[in-house]
Write an enzyme that holds these catalytic residues in place. Sequence first.
Site, PDB file in Angstrom:
ATOM      1  N   MET A   1     -30.136  47.094  -7.941  1.00 54.50           N
ATOM      2  CA  MET A   1     -29.109  46.490  -7.279  1.00 54.50           C
ATOM      3  C   MET A   1     -29.891  45.490  -6.744  1.00 54.50           C
ATOM      4  O   MET A   1     -30.094  45.631  -5.826  1.00 54.50           O
ATOM      5  CB  MET A   1     -28.540  47.342  -5.889  1.00 54.50           C
ATOM      6  CG  MET A   1     -29.022  46.945  -4.764  1.00 54.50           C
ATOM      7  SD  MET A   1     -28.778  46.558  -3.881  1.00 54.50           S
ATOM      8  CE  MET A   1     -29.183  45.635  -3.474  1.00 54.50           C
TER       9      MET A   1
ATOM     10  N   ARG B   1     -28.355  41.220 -11.935  1.00 56.13           N
ATOM     11  CA  ARG B   1     -28.237  40.046 -10.942  1.00 56.13           C
ATOM     12  C   ARG B   1     -29.442  39.655 -10.344  1.00 56.13           C
ATOM     13  O   ARG B   1     -29.548  39.867  -9.299  1.00 56.13           O
ATOM     14  CB  ARG B   1     -27.388  40.544  -9.892  1.00 56.13           C
ATOM     15  CG  ARG B   1     -27.719  41.678  -9.204  1.00 56.13           C
ATOM     16  CD  ARG B   1     -26.653  42.590  -9.450  1.00 56.13           C
ATOM     17  NE  ARG B   1     -27.477  43.943  -9.131  1.00 56.13           N
ATOM     18  CZ  ARG B   1     -27.081  44.816  -9.328  1.00 56.13           C
ATOM     19  NH1 ARG B   1     -26.223  45.310  -9.456  1.00 56.13           N
ATOM     20  NH2 ARG B   1     -27.785  45.840  -8.791  1.00 56.13           N
TER      21      ARG B   1
ATOM     22  N   LEU C   1     -26.025  52.852 -10.618  1.00 56.96           N
ATOM     23  CA  LEU C   1     -25.670  51.534 -11.065  1.00 56.96           C
ATOM     24  C   LEU C   1     -26.984  50.712 -11.212  1.00 56.96           C
ATOM     25  O   LEU C   1     -27.076  49.814 -12.100  1.00 56.96           O
ATOM     26  CB  LEU C   1     -24.440  50.938 -10.247  1.00 56.96           C
ATOM     27  CG  LEU C   1     -23.262  51.095 -11.030  1.00 56.96           C
ATOM     28  CD1 LEU C   1     -22.726  52.323 -10.875  1.00 56.96           C
ATOM     29  CD2 LEU C   1     -22.215  49.889 -10.062  1.00 56.96           C
ATOM     30  N   GLU C   2     -27.727  50.757  -9.947  1.00 62.10           N
ATOM     31  CA  GLU C   2     -28.773  49.907 -10.156  1.00 62.10           C
ATOM     32  C   GLU C   2     -29.952  50.326 -11.034  1.00 62.10           C
ATOM     33  O   GLU C   2     -30.370  49.341 -11.824  1.00 62.10           O
ATOM     34  CB  GLU C   2     -29.315  49.989  -8.570  1.00 62.10           C
ATOM     35  CG  GLU C   2     -28.569  49.305  -7.419  1.00 62.10           C
ATOM     36  CD  GLU C   2     -28.354  47.871  -7.825  1.00 62.10           C
ATOM     37  OE1 GLU C   2     -29.016  47.298  -8.302  1.00 62.10           O
ATOM     38  OE2 GLU C   2     -27.214  47.470  -7.101  1.00 62.10           O
ATOM     39  N   THR C   3     -30.315  51.533 -11.213  1.00 65.37           N
ATOM     40  CA  THR C   3     -31.402  51.774 -12.017  1.00 65.37           C
ATOM     41  C   THR C   3     -31.134  52.874 -12.891  1.00 65.37           C
ATOM     42  O   THR C   3     -32.387  53.569 -13.515  1.00 65.37           O
ATOM     43  CB  THR C   3     -32.866  51.784 -11.301  1.00 65.37           C
ATOM     44  OG1 THR C   3     -32.700  52.995 -10.353  1.00 65.37           O
ATOM     45  CG2 THR C   3     -33.024  50.430 -10.606  1.00 65.37           C
TER      46      THR C   3
END
Length: 434
Positions: free
Chosen positions: A1, A30, A163-165
């Site tokens: 994230m 992102r 979701l991030e990692t």
Amino acid sequence: MRVGFLSPAIAGFITMASMAWGGPVAESVRPELRPLAAAPATDRSVRPALRPADLNTTPVLSTKNAAFQRWVEQYKARARSRGISAAVVNRAFRGVQYNTDVISKDRNQAEFKKQIWDYLDNAVSSDRVQKGQRALRRHNRTLSRIEQAYGVEKEVVTAVWGLETYYGEKRGTLDVIEAMSTLAFDGRRGAFFEKQLFAALQILQSGDVAPRNMQGSWAGAMGHTQFIPTSYLAYAVDFTGDGKRDIWSNNPADALASTAAYLKRFGWKKGQPWGVEVRVPNGFAPTSARRMPSDWAARGVVAMNGQPVPDYGAASILMPAGTAGAAFMVFDNFNVIKRYNNADAYAIGVGHLADRIAGGPAIQAKWPRGYDPLNFDQRKELQRRLQRKGFGVEKIDGIVGPNTVAAIRAFQQSVGVSPDGYPSQQVLQLLRRR
């Protein structure tokens, strides 16, 4: 994230590079597209950095770039003048080189657009849901304490982590100082990355992490839940009480608590859903209006069971695929998630993944896919078959990112069918027959 980056709002699709899924959102996720965060003020008394143009030198894409090394020496001097000790500066930049891979990733962020349903297939895959439930059970005591301390549901914190990692599996392995230095020197967004680089040096000076342990994505997103340096300085917390805000170690407690603290800071309301899937009446036109759920119910907008949505607060109706797909009644917490990454698809992904981790149902409405999708195991089979045929798939992970899409397109071209890149049943059948 990558907390702290502002990505463009996305309606109905999401740019793959800003939400890379070679795993979760770590490596090309992102990069500079992250949550809004308060960054330390820039010292305006410091003169602008010397970039390639200032040096009247055309940089050679090499790890032995002389212009880059001259820039580093200039930056080190300026960092010392702004209060970073010589010892920290020297340790931070020891061995740092111009990283051409970082530049390549920065230049190729917008390779293609990913439809909302394709994005959610990966973001809320059965594998990600199951791993999230296991992670929640494994860290339940810590996550429950975090929920009590910050008032952010543990399923939501777990979903951001997922979701991030991918629950810490893909935190990024690049040296953050090297990556930030490369991007600051490159100059395309030099001012932004110079600020991140200085913040990274401040983190090192605080003693929270050693220079070579400060690892992350190519754009500086760090740790289990991907904070960029300025956001780390503003929002990270020491939840374990060991005197360090350690978001990098195998113990995710500080990172997860920092995520909860961030969401709380931007107005998270415990007990309010991010959103609820709803049915809309025939002829319902997308609108930006905000109403109480009971008011929406009077206009024919109800939950999927046909009952009015409880009055959790004012809400708007989001139809990310237009009138042909799912509709959601979204509340203030939806916009809080978007402070972490300002994209509708990301907020839906986090919210829906949290719901699924908690045992909730999948999205019930059909998406206007235009093709028959594959399940997780079938996507892995597709990748294996593409790899065996020499189409360049790097990982067999069931996650359809840019690399897999490019391989699908190449295969489709080789057999004379339209190269749409979709991971469809039709493509898998073609691979099985050849």
